[in-house]
Design a protein around this motif. Structure first.
Motif, PDB file in Angstrom:
ATOM      1  N   LYS A  13      61.760  66.999  72.463  1.00 54.78           N
ATOM      2  CA  LYS A  13      60.494  66.274  72.306  1.00 54.78           C
ATOM      3  C   LYS A  13      59.530  67.040  71.416  1.00 54.78           C
ATOM      4  O   LYS A  13      58.771  66.451  70.659  1.00 54.78           O
ATOM      5  N   ILE A  14      59.539  68.374  71.540  1.00 54.46           N
ATOM      6  CA  ILE A  14      58.709  69.198  70.662  1.00 54.46           C
ATOM      7  C   ILE A  14      59.634  69.736  69.576  1.00 54.46           C
ATOM      8  O   ILE A  14      60.390  70.673  69.789  1.00 54.46           O
ATOM      9  N   LYS A  15      59.556  69.116  68.424  1.00 51.59           N
ATOM     10  CA  LYS A  15      60.403  69.506  67.303  1.00 51.59           C
ATOM     11  C   LYS A  15      59.811  70.713  66.586  1.00 51.59           C
ATOM     12  O   LYS A  15      58.665  71.099  66.828  1.00 51.59           O
ATOM     13  N   ILE A  16      60.580  71.291  65.703  1.00 49.97           N
ATOM     14  CA  ILE A  16      60.141  72.484  64.975  1.00 49.97           C
ATOM     15  C   ILE A  16      58.837  72.214  64.236  1.00 49.97           C
ATOM     16  O   ILE A  16      57.945  73.062  64.198  1.00 49.97           O
ATOM     17  N   GLU A  17      58.688  71.018  63.671  1.00 49.42           N
ATOM     18  CA  GLU A  17      57.458  70.715  62.935  1.00 49.42           C
ATOM     19  C   GLU A  17      56.240  70.570  63.852  1.00 49.42           C
ATOM     20  O   GLU A  17      55.101  70.590  63.377  1.00 49.42           O
ATOM     21  N   ASN A  18      56.455  70.442  65.176  1.00 50.98           N
ATOM     22  CA  ASN A  18      55.346  70.350  66.128  1.00 50.98           C
ATOM     23  C   ASN A  18      54.942  71.706  66.694  1.00 50.98           C
ATOM     24  O   ASN A  18      53.906  71.819  67.344  1.00 50.98           O
ATOM     25  N   LEU A  19      55.736  72.738  66.452  1.00 53.41           N
ATOM     26  CA  LEU A  19      55.431  74.061  67.001  1.00 53.41           C
ATOM     27  C   LEU A  19      54.103  74.630  66.495  1.00 53.41           C
ATOM     28  O   LEU A  19      53.386  75.268  67.282  1.00 53.41           O
ATOM     29  N   PRO A  20      53.705  74.411  65.232  1.00 49.26           N
ATOM     30  CA  PRO A  20      52.377  74.906  64.830  1.00 49.26           C
ATOM     31  C   PRO A  20      51.238  74.291  65.648  1.00 49.26           C
ATOM     32  O   PRO A  20      50.229  74.958  65.900  1.00 49.26           O
ATOM     33  N   ALA A  21      51.393  73.050  66.101  1.00 45.31           N
ATOM     34  CA  ALA A  21      50.361  72.427  66.940  1.00 45.31           C
ATOM     35  C   ALA A  21      50.284  73.135  68.287  1.00 45.31           C
ATOM     36  O   ALA A  21      49.188  73.358  68.818  1.00 45.31           O
ATOM     37  N   VAL A  22      51.428  73.516  68.834  1.00 41.53           N
ATOM     38  CA  VAL A  22      51.443  74.260  70.102  1.00 41.53           C
ATOM     39  C   VAL A  22      50.806  75.631  69.883  1.00 41.53           C
ATOM     40  O   VAL A  22      50.000  76.083  70.698  1.00 41.53           O
ATOM     41  N   GLN A  23      51.147  76.270  68.770  1.00 37.26           N
ATOM     42  CA  GLN A  23      50.559  77.578  68.444  1.00 37.26           C
ATOM     43  C   GLN A  23      49.042  77.476  68.354  1.00 37.26           C
ATOM     44  O   GLN A  23      48.322  78.323  68.869  1.00 37.26           O
ATOM     45  N   GLN A  24      48.546  76.420  67.734  1.00 30.64           N
ATOM     46  CA  GLN A  24      47.101  76.228  67.599  1.00 30.64           C
ATOM     47  C   GLN A  24      46.437  76.039  68.961  1.00 30.64           C
ATOM     48  O   GLN A  24      45.367  76.590  69.215  1.00 30.64           O
ATOM     49  N   LEU A  25      47.092  75.298  69.858  1.00 32.78           N
ATOM     50  CA  LEU A  25      46.540  75.102  71.198  1.00 32.78           C
ATOM     51  C   LEU A  25      46.419  76.432  71.932  1.00 32.78           C
ATOM     52  O   LEU A  25      45.416  76.694  72.596  1.00 32.78           O
ATOM     53  N   ASP A  27      46.251  79.419  70.510  1.00 32.13           N
ATOM     54  CA  ASP A  27      45.245  80.238  69.821  1.00 32.13           C
ATOM     55  C   ASP A  27      43.832  79.859  70.251  1.00 32.13           C
ATOM     56  O   ASP A  27      42.970  80.722  70.379  1.00 32.13           O
ATOM     57  N   GLU A  28      43.603  78.565  70.446  1.00 29.40           N
ATOM     58  CA  GLU A  28      42.275  78.088  70.839  1.00 29.40           C
ATOM     59  C   GLU A  28      41.902  78.522  72.252  1.00 29.40           C
ATOM     60  O   GLU A  28      40.749  78.806  72.539  1.00 29.40           O
TER      61      GLU A  28
END
Length: 72
Positions: A13-25, A27-28
């Motif tokens: 469900k969380i593809k490689i292209e979605n990992l930066p969004a998880v990283q941003q969450l 980081d915030e």
């Protein structure tokens, strides 16, 4: 009788292209718990995932779960 070939498994469900969004969450809010990360990912991207799926994504990013606790 021969074994059947591997079926391929479930699609992530969380593809490689979605990992930066998880990283941003993370980081915030570095001390967010996994369920909070799941909620925020759903709000931002519409991807609803379980806590275990989020845990695997955080592991893929090689992030630690260090928490800030305030003791009184």
């Amino acid at each position: 009788m021969n074994a059947k070939p591997h079926g391929g498994g479930a699609i992530a469900k969380i593809k490689i292209e979605n990992l930066p969004a998880v990283q941003q969450l993370v980081d915030e809010q570095p001390d967010a718990i996994l369920s909070e990360l799941c909620e925020r990912l759903a709000e931002r991207s519409g991807i609803n995932v379980s806590i275990s799926t989020m845990h695997r994504a955080v592991q893929r990013l090689k992030l630690t779960n260090k928490k800030n606790f305030i003791c009184k």
